[in-house]
Enzyme design. Sequence first.
Site, PDB file in Angstrom:
ATOM      1  N   TYR A   1      33.400 182.018 -15.015  1.00  0.00           N
ATOM      2  CA  TYR A   1      33.663 181.334 -13.746  1.00  0.00           C
ATOM      3  C   TYR A   1      34.406 180.017 -13.953  1.00  0.00           C
ATOM      4  O   TYR A   1      34.932 179.439 -13.005  1.00  0.00           O
ATOM      5  CB  TYR A   1      32.359 181.072 -12.979  1.00  0.00           C
ATOM      6  CG  TYR A   1      31.695 182.322 -12.435  1.00  0.00           C
ATOM      7  CD1 TYR A   1      32.270 183.579 -12.619  1.00  0.00           C
ATOM      8  CD2 TYR A   1      30.499 182.263 -11.744  1.00  0.00           C
ATOM      9  CE1 TYR A   1      31.670 184.724 -12.136  1.00  0.00           C
ATOM     10  CE2 TYR A   1      29.886 183.408 -11.255  1.00  0.00           C
ATOM     11  CZ  TYR A   1      30.482 184.631 -11.456  1.00  0.00           C
ATOM     12  OH  TYR A   1      29.879 185.769 -10.977  1.00  0.00           O
TER      13      TYR A   1
ATOM     14  N   ASP B   1      24.871 196.561 -19.177  1.00  0.00           N
ATOM     15  CA  ASP B   1      24.859 197.819 -18.410  1.00  0.00           C
ATOM     16  C   ASP B   1      23.483 198.473 -18.502  1.00  0.00           C
ATOM     17  O   ASP B   1      22.914 198.940 -17.505  1.00  0.00           O
ATOM     18  CB  ASP B   1      25.967 198.774 -18.877  1.00  0.00           C
ATOM     19  CG  ASP B   1      26.113 198.834 -20.387  1.00  0.00           C
ATOM     20  OD1 ASP B   1      25.563 197.967 -21.096  1.00  0.00           O
ATOM     21  OD2 ASP B   1      26.771 199.772 -20.887  1.00  0.00           O
TER      22      ASP B   1
ATOM     23  N   ASP C   1      24.567 186.247 -12.459  1.00  0.00           N
ATOM     24  CA  ASP C   1      24.845 186.287 -11.027  1.00  0.00           C
ATOM     25  C   ASP C   1      24.439 187.655 -10.475  1.00  0.00           C
ATOM     26  O   ASP C   1      23.745 187.774  -9.457  1.00  0.00           O
ATOM     27  CB  ASP C   1      26.353 186.050 -10.825  1.00  0.00           C
ATOM     28  CG  ASP C   1      26.710 185.728  -9.394  1.00  0.00           C
ATOM     29  OD1 ASP C   1      25.811 185.708  -8.550  1.00  0.00           O
ATOM     30  OD2 ASP C   1      27.907 185.513  -9.118  1.00  0.00           O
TER      31      ASP C   1
ATOM     32  N   ASP D   1      20.458 188.806  -8.605  1.00  0.00           N
ATOM     33  CA  ASP D   1      20.413 189.393  -7.258  1.00  0.00           C
ATOM     34  C   ASP D   1      19.702 190.745  -7.278  1.00  0.00           C
ATOM     35  O   ASP D   1      18.931 191.061  -6.372  1.00  0.00           O
ATOM     36  CB  ASP D   1      21.827 189.575  -6.695  1.00  0.00           C
ATOM     37  CG  ASP D   1      22.276 188.367  -5.881  1.00  0.00           C
ATOM     38  OD1 ASP D   1      21.628 187.310  -6.013  1.00  0.00           O
ATOM     39  OD2 ASP D   1      23.255 188.473  -5.128  1.00  0.00           O
TER      40      ASP D   1
END
Length: 359
Positions: free
Chosen positions: A143, A226, A250, A254
């Site tokens: 980011y 993964d 991130d 979630d």
Amino acid sequence: MTQQYRITLLPGDGIGPEIMAIAVRVLETIGEKFDLKFEFQEALIGGSAIDATGEPLPAATLETCKQSDAVLLAAIGGYKWDSLPRHLRPETGLLGLRSGLQLFANLRPATILPQLIDASTLKREVVEGVDIMVVRELTGGIYFGQPRGVFTTETGEKRGVNTMAYTESEIDRIGRVAFETAQKRSKRLCSVDKANVLEVSQFWRDRMIALSAEYPDVELSHLYVDNAAMQMVRAPKQFDTIVTSNLFGDILSDAAAMLTGSIGMLPSASLGASNPGVYEPVHGSAPDIAGQDKANPLAQVLSAAMMLRYSFNQSEAATYIEQAVLKVLDQGYRTGDIFSEGKTLVGCQAIGDAIVAAL
Ligand code: NAD
């Protein structure tokens, strides 16, 4: 002796002021009980700051935050400010706060409360007992890495670029937060990376292994991202503390949050090395229900409990608040977002009253 703490309150927008008011009442009540004195200072951020000053993070707000022992934030944003240019958007205020306070560690617990187990979209036997803490690196990685942008190649073709990069010190400082967090929990830490493909991830893994020598009481394991995503929904109970980079964190935080099925219940902490930590609910400003006394203030209240535990080392007071939340749920009180048949539907104020009474 009475312990004193300076807390900056950032109610923000939408349901922010409603849920913040409940958290303040809870803190005042717990303060009396545990002989803690809280000095509150309110400051502007997000859309309300834009309306008042033209900026989403006024310099005075950042300064007030820096002068405090911790920051309690509600939520920012709303339809009204959605079409402003990026540098004037409420979210820019949030990013500015994170970078201004150098908050490199984001702690997001995902705990299944027995009273709300049916709110999860996964089967009861899969999620019952889930208690995960995701420690996400917040100020580095893809980011922020350079170069970034959309460039034109020599052949005239356009090419988009972002760079995933981590320095040794960036990895070590988030690693230390994670090992120390695991020490306060069940002493199991899983580092998530993509070391089979990415050099930066192999470096991340090597540093985590090197750091683990300093924390012999913590059992370190590794998963590729993964596989971690798959395991998170297949058998989430295998996880205790997870540490991972900005991008992977991130996404995984979630996914972990949604195991619980109720966004109005999830607190978070963002911590730096020396600046005050910021504590906030995971959810946004819920403009669709703002000002209607429908908001669930429990994530905000649990964020205040996290603040007591992580910034003030007042674990007993934090646990007391968490127990009060459970008691209110046991009594059957529910806001609309967590309501189910047979329970008592109440508003933000009423569930706040019930928590204060439970305390
Ligand atoms: P949201 O989290 O605000 O709302 C999503 C849904 O969940 C809505 O239906 C809302 O009513 C409900 N909800 C959220 N929190 C609730 C609560 N405490 N009690 C009851 N219901 C609740 O996400 P969104 O709708 O995508 O975003 C709305 C605004 O919030 C946007 O401007 C967005 O940029 C902003 N936002 C801010 C933050 C933050 O402050 N950290 C995070 C996410 C989104």
